[in-house]
Scaffold this motif. Structure first.
Motif, PDB file in Angstrom:
ATOM      1  N   ALA A   1      -6.803  -1.296   3.727  1.00 33.71           N
ATOM      2  CA  ALA A   1      -6.885  -1.626   2.304  1.00 33.71           C
ATOM      3  C   ALA A   1      -6.943  -0.338   1.509  1.00 33.71           C
ATOM      4  O   ALA A   1      -7.280   0.724   2.040  1.00 33.71           O
ATOM      5  CB  ALA A   1      -8.119  -2.483   2.023  1.00 33.71           C
ATOM      6  N   GLY A   2      -6.624  -0.439   0.232  1.00 30.89           N
ATOM      7  CA  GLY A   2      -6.738   0.710  -0.651  1.00 30.89           C
ATOM      8  C   GLY A   2      -5.404   1.349  -0.984  1.00 30.89           C
ATOM      9  O   GLY A   2      -4.466   1.340  -0.186  1.00 30.89           O
ATOM     10  N   ASP A   3      -5.352   1.917  -2.166  1.00 26.65           N
ATOM     11  CA  ASP A   3      -4.157   2.594  -2.655  1.00 26.65           C
ATOM     12  C   ASP A   3      -3.925   3.893  -1.892  1.00 26.65           C
ATOM     13  O   ASP A   3      -4.857   4.652  -1.639  1.00 26.65           O
ATOM     14  CB  ASP A   3      -4.346   2.877  -4.146  1.00 26.65           C
ATOM     15  CG  ASP A   3      -3.230   3.729  -4.727  1.00 26.65           C
ATOM     16  OD1 ASP A   3      -2.084   3.549  -4.300  1.00 26.65           O
ATOM     17  OD2 ASP A   3      -3.524   4.565  -5.603  1.00 26.65           O
TER      18      ASP A   3
ATOM     19  N   ARG B   1       0.831  -1.209   0.000  1.00 30.41           N
ATOM     20  CA  ARG B   1       0.000   0.000   0.000  1.00 30.41           C
ATOM     21  C   ARG B   1       0.864   1.257   0.000  1.00 30.41           C
ATOM     22  O   ARG B   1       0.551   2.243  -0.680  1.00 30.41           O
ATOM     23  CB  ARG B   1      -0.907   0.029   1.233  1.00 30.41           C
ATOM     24  CG  ARG B   1      -1.973  -1.038   1.279  1.00 30.41           C
ATOM     25  CD  ARG B   1      -2.854  -0.837   2.498  1.00 30.41           C
ATOM     26  NE  ARG B   1      -3.652   0.381   2.355  1.00 30.41           N
ATOM     27  CZ  ARG B   1      -4.176   1.064   3.383  1.00 30.41           C
ATOM     28  NH1 ARG B   1      -3.913   0.686   4.621  1.00 30.41           N
ATOM     29  NH2 ARG B   1      -4.905   2.136   3.165  1.00 30.41           N
ATOM     30  N   LEU B   2       1.950   1.231   0.763  1.00 33.79           N
ATOM     31  CA  LEU B   2       2.802   2.411   0.882  1.00 33.79           C
ATOM     32  C   LEU B   2       3.824   2.520  -0.252  1.00 33.79           C
ATOM     33  O   LEU B   2       4.501   3.542  -0.364  1.00 33.79           O
ATOM     34  CB  LEU B   2       3.528   2.403   2.225  1.00 33.79           C
ATOM     35  CG  LEU B   2       2.788   3.059   3.398  1.00 33.79           C
ATOM     36  CD1 LEU B   2       1.523   2.294   3.756  1.00 33.79           C
ATOM     37  CD2 LEU B   2       3.687   3.178   4.620  1.00 33.79           C
TER      38      LEU B   2
ATOM     39  N   ALA C   1      -3.096   1.583   8.653  1.00 31.54           N
ATOM     40  CA  ALA C   1      -2.465   2.884   8.429  1.00 31.54           C
ATOM     41  C   ALA C   1      -3.440   3.999   8.787  1.00 31.54           C
ATOM     42  O   ALA C   1      -4.598   3.983   8.361  1.00 31.54           O
ATOM     43  CB  ALA C   1      -2.035   3.020   6.969  1.00 31.54           C
ATOM     44  N   SER C   2      -2.963   4.936   9.580  1.00 35.95           N
ATOM     45  CA  SER C   2      -3.709   6.142   9.917  1.00 35.95           C
ATOM     46  C   SER C   2      -2.853   7.332   9.491  1.00 35.95           C
ATOM     47  O   SER C   2      -1.621   7.250   9.507  1.00 35.95           O
ATOM     48  CB  SER C   2      -4.002   6.211  11.416  1.00 35.95           C
ATOM     49  OG  SER C   2      -4.755   5.077  11.839  1.00 35.95           O
TER      50      SER C   2
ATOM     51  N   PRO D   1      -8.947   6.522  -4.750  1.00 37.09           N
ATOM     52  CA  PRO D   1     -10.042   5.604  -4.474  1.00 37.09           C
ATOM     53  C   PRO D   1     -10.559   5.771  -3.065  1.00 37.09           C
ATOM     54  O   PRO D   1      -9.793   5.920  -2.121  1.00 37.09           O
ATOM     55  CB  PRO D   1      -9.391   4.225  -4.677  1.00 37.09           C
ATOM     56  CG  PRO D   1      -7.941   4.457  -4.457  1.00 37.09           C
ATOM     57  CD  PRO D   1      -7.663   5.844  -4.946  1.00 37.09           C
ATOM     58  N   PRO D   2     -11.884   5.760  -2.865  1.00 40.52           N
ATOM     59  CA  PRO D   2     -12.447   5.883  -1.526  1.00 40.52           C
ATOM     60  C   PRO D   2     -11.944   4.826  -0.571  1.00 40.52           C
ATOM     61  O   PRO D   2     -11.865   5.060   0.619  1.00 40.52           O
ATOM     62  CB  PRO D   2     -13.966   5.740  -1.761  1.00 40.52           C
ATOM     63  CG  PRO D   2     -14.163   6.083  -3.207  1.00 40.52           C
ATOM     64  CD  PRO D   2     -12.918   5.638  -3.897  1.00 40.52           C
TER      65      PRO D   2
END
Length: 235
Positions: free
Chosen positions: A204-206, A43-44, A185-186, A230-231
Motif C-alpha cells: 500500500a502507499g504512493d 501504485r506504480l 513491491a520491494s 508518505p510513510p
C-alpha cells in the motif's frame, strides 16, 4: 544508480488452493489476484518506469500487463527467463500440506542452501541465476537511461526473497525470514559500494516519491532525512 521495483505476481488459483504451482502451465490470477495486480499498477502509475521485465509464466505476465495498463508511457516489457519461478521438479502440482510431510521440507525451511528439489533445481542455483539477471538488467537500464532510471521486475515469491537476501548480505539459509506477499513491491538500488534495500514487501502507499528521489551512493550516517513521501509507501 538505477532503482528496481521487485513486484510479486498477484494471488493465483494455486495459491488459493494451497498447491505448489512451480512452472506448471495455465496457472492464472484468481479474482483476488486480479484486484491485487490492479492496485499494484495504480501504485506504480506515478512512477515513470523505463521498463517492466517479467518472468515468462502467465501469472507474472498478467501482473505485468496490469502495471503497463496504468503507465503513461510505453515502457519496454521484455520477458526474462532468469527470474522465472524455481524449478521445483517433482514437487510441482502437489499440495503444500503433503509436501510438509517430506524430509526435504525441513531442509527447505532451515537450511535452504542445501535444498535440491527432486527432478528440479537447487535453491542456491535459483538464487544465483535470479541475482545475476537482476544485476545485469539493472546495469543495462542505468547505462541506457541514466542513474535516475526506475524499472520493475515482476517475478515470484522465492525469487524475490532470494534477491533481497543477496542485497541484504544475508546467507541463503536465512532467506525464509523474509516474507513477500502477492502483488507486493520491494525496492533495491545497486550502488557502487553496496546494494541499498529501500523497501520490502509493501502492498500500500504512493510510490510517486521514487520519481524525484535518485538516492545516494553512500549510506547516510545517522539515517538522514529520507525522501519526501508518505510513510505508508515504505515498510
Amino acid at each position: 544508480m538505477a532503482t528496481v521495483i521487485l513486484v510479486r505476481h498477484g494471488r493465483t488459483t494455486a495459491n488459493a488452493s494451497g498447491v505448489l504451482a512451480g512452472r506448471i502451465a495455465g496457472i492464472t490470477l484468481d479474482p483476488t489476484g486480479l484486484d491485487q495486480s490492479a492496485r499494484a499498477g495504480e501504485r506504480l502509475a506515478a512512477v515513470p518506469l523505463v521498463g517492466i521485465v517479467s518472468s515468462p509464466l502467465e501469472r507474472c505476465r498478467q501482473t505485468t500487463q496490469a502495471i503497463l495498463d496504468r503507465q503513461a508511457g510505453s515502457p519496454a516489457a521484455p520477458i526474462e527467463d532468469g527470474i522465472t519461478e524455481c524449478d521445483y521438479g517433482d514437487w510441482q502440482g502437489r499440495a503444500l500440506g503433503d509436501l510438509a510431510k517430506e524430509d526435504l521440507w525441513s531442509v527447505v525451511q532451515t537450511q535452504p542452501s542445501a535444498a535440491v528439489f527432486p527432478g528440479g533445481e537447487s535453491l542456491a542455483a535459483m538464487q544465483a541465476r535470479a541475482v545475476a539477471a537482476i544485476r545485469r538488467l539493472d546495469a543495462a537500464f542505468e547505462a541506457e537511461h541514466g542513474p535516475g532510471a526506475v524499472w520493475a521486475a515482476v517475478s515470484h515469491g522465492d525469487i524475490i526473497k532470494s534477491i533481497l537476501a543477496d542485497a541484504l548480505g544475508m546467507h541463503l539459509d536465512l532467506f525464509q525470514r523474509i516474507t513477500i506477499n502477492p502483488a507486493s513491491a520491494s525496492i533495491v538500488r545497486y550502488t557502487a559500494t553496496r546494494p541499498d534495500v529501500v523497501a520490502m514487501n509493501t502492498d500500500a502507499g504512493d510510490l510517486g516519491w521514487l520519481a524525484a528521489d535518485p538516492g545516494a551512493g553512500d549510506a547516510t550516517v545517522g539515517g538522514g532525512a529520507g525522501p519526501e513521501g508518505p510513510p505508508s509507501a515504505r515498510s
